[in-house]
Write a protein that holds these residues in place. Sequence first.
Motif, short mmCIF file in Angstrom:
data_model
loop_
_atom_site.label_atom_id
_atom_site.label_comp_id
_atom_site.label_asym_id
_atom_site.label_seq_id
_atom_site.Cartn_x
_atom_site.Cartn_y
_atom_site.Cartn_z
N VAL A 54 114.66 65.88 4.72
CA VAL A 54 113.94 66.65 3.69
C VAL A 54 113.35 67.89 4.35
CG1 VAL A 54 111.97 66.65 2.11
CG2 VAL A 54 113.45 64.63 2.27
N THR A 55 113.72 69.05 3.84
CA THR A 55 113.26 70.31 4.44
C THR A 55 112.00 70.81 3.73
OG1 THR A 55 114.74 71.50 2.98
CG2 THR A 55 115.57 71.01 5.17
N SER A 56 111.38 71.81 4.34
CA SER A 56 110.11 72.35 3.83
C SER A 56 110.26 73.83 3.56
CB SER A 56 109.04 72.13 4.90
OG SER A 56 107.87 72.85 4.60
N PRO A 57 109.42 74.39 2.67
CA PRO A 57 109.35 75.86 2.65
C PRO A 57 108.84 76.31 4.01
CG PRO A 57 108.07 74.87 0.84
CD PRO A 57 108.50 73.75 1.72
N VAL A 218 106.70 68.41 0.99
CA VAL A 218 107.45 67.37 1.69
C VAL A 218 106.88 65.98 1.37
CG1 VAL A 218 108.18 66.55 3.96
CG2 VAL A 218 108.17 68.99 3.47
N THR A 219 105.55 65.91 1.22
CA THR A 219 104.91 64.63 0.90
C THR A 219 105.46 64.06 -0.41
OG1 THR A 219 102.92 65.32 2.04
CG2 THR A 219 102.68 63.51 0.49
N ILE A 359 117.13 49.47 8.61
CA ILE A 359 118.27 49.51 7.68
C ILE A 359 118.43 50.89 7.02
CG2 ILE A 359 118.39 47.03 7.24
CD1 ILE A 359 116.87 47.55 4.59
N ALA A 360 117.43 51.75 7.18
CA ALA A 360 117.54 53.13 6.67
C ALA A 360 116.48 53.98 7.35
CB ALA A 360 117.35 53.16 5.16
N ALA A 361 116.78 55.28 7.44
CA ALA A 361 115.81 56.19 8.07
C ALA A 361 115.96 57.58 7.46
CB ALA A 361 116.05 56.26 9.58
N ARG A 362 114.86 58.33 7.51
CA ARG A 362 114.92 59.69 6.96
C ARG A 362 113.89 60.57 7.66
NH1 ARG A 362 115.32 61.29 0.51
NH2 ARG A 362 116.43 63.24 0.93
N LEU A 363 114.27 61.78 7.92
CA LEU A 363 113.36 62.73 8.57
C LEU A 363 112.76 63.67 7.51
CD1 LEU A 363 113.60 64.19 11.97
CD2 LEU A 363 113.48 65.88 10.18
N PHE A 364 111.46 63.86 7.59
CA PHE A 364 110.73 64.72 6.64
C PHE A 364 110.08 65.84 7.43
CE2 PHE A 364 111.17 60.61 4.78
CZ PHE A 364 111.40 60.86 3.44
N ASP A 365 110.46 67.08 7.16
CA ASP A 365 109.96 68.20 7.96
C ASP A 365 108.58 68.66 7.49
OD1 ASP A 365 109.86 70.04 9.93
OD2 ASP A 365 110.97 71.57 8.82
N MET A 366 107.57 67.88 7.85
CA MET A 366 106.18 68.20 7.45
C MET A 366 105.66 69.45 8.15
SD MET A 366 104.54 66.01 5.44
CE MET A 366 104.89 64.39 4.76
N TYR A 367 106.21 69.76 9.34
CA TYR A 367 105.62 70.82 10.17
C TYR A 367 106.68 71.85 10.56
CZ TYR A 367 102.77 66.62 10.57
OH TYR A 367 102.05 65.48 10.28
#
Length: 382
Positions: A54-57, A218-219, A359-367
């Motif tokens: 998940v990308t961020s502005p 992102v949250t 069983i699953a993973a995801r990256l969230f670009d908070m910063y």
Amino acid sequence: MLECEYFTSGLCNACAWIDSAYSEQMILKIHATKELLHPVFRTEHPDALWLEPVTSPRWRYKNKATMTVSGTSEIPILGVLPDHDDVGVDITGCPQFPKEMEFVFAAIQNMVAAAEIQPYQASTNTGELKTIEVTISPANELMLRFVVRTGAALTPLRTYLPILLKPLAKQRLPARVVSVCVEDDREYALHGKYLTLQIDDLPLQVASTSRFNTNPHVTKYLYRQARAWADEVGADNVWDLFSGVGGFGLTMARCDTPNPRVPRTIWGIDACQESVRAANITAHNMGYRDVARFVLGDAARLDRYNVADLAVVTPPTPEGLCALAAQFNETGPKHLLYCSAYPVQLAEDLVKLNNYVPIAARLFDMYPNTPHAETAVLLERI
Ligand SMILES: C[S@@+](CC[C@H](N)C(=O)[O-])C[C@H]1O[C@@H](n2cnc3c(N)ncnc32)[C@H](O)[C@@H]1O
């Protein structure tokens, strides 16, 4: 390409990757995170576990500013303080924050000057005002917090509060919360208690001492993912450990499955009293009082995890799960959702959770523009 005058002139290096294209930043983050986590994923095909990141502005994504105060009471500087220096760098035009923040910073500077409050000087341990924290909601409402050295600044801050509140209200930036934190003492509420941060259908209440995610865009996707995973694994009872203001739990209270069997029940625990209160107020406002309850306590001292189907864990650093990992291994729920901004700690805890596999993973670009990111991993008991 993002332009930041503070970065280009060498005054601030907080966004160390600002010079790199965003796609490049994401590639580097994904690579670094996978390098740390894949050795502890205990699967032959770790790449298959990852969902799209998940990308961020890149600009104006951050709803909370923490500014060190330096300079003089006549001309207070809000910004960052170079190491071993008493004179800070003004970063009030920082492009991480919504543009409206610039007006708020100026109003605070005016008030500090009018109240003649001396900024703190570490070299002489004199002065009062150390930092200010400004949170802005999607509705442009504010929470302001002054961190001071002693109680001496309380009276001038109280007396001169109208000088701050009036121009903000006139600019349609009403302050809903103003508080003062006297270091090593306590929190004093000068005005209001809770600010509403609306995220999707969640009217999240936050208090001045609460920990919460400061990248609302992102949250929103992080919480949606948590609910989607809870739906997927068919969790009826969710425990939100280290619940803060209850964002995870309260988002997950609503099942999005076509035929929910029973309403999902949420039980959360956190060590911060004001956050627990805030979470219960949000639960009440959403009509979830019967299904969601948050209590004050030590999440590390629980021993009845098997009553939950899914536990969300967002432990503080550097502590991590500590003794909880062993308890989870013994009597933990079928699923865990571990979310952390510190992949090193996450990797260490995944090693300790030897009765669970991811069983699953995801990256969230908070910063964005920094090397940091948030990673969420869904684990299943083996
Ligand atoms: C990283 S924040 C996570 C907050 C929230 N889950 C979120 O994602 O917004 C960590 C939280 O752990 C809480 N905390 C720290 N130590 C704790 C403990 N021993 N027991 C319960 N909560 C604790 C803090 O008050 C803080 O709210």
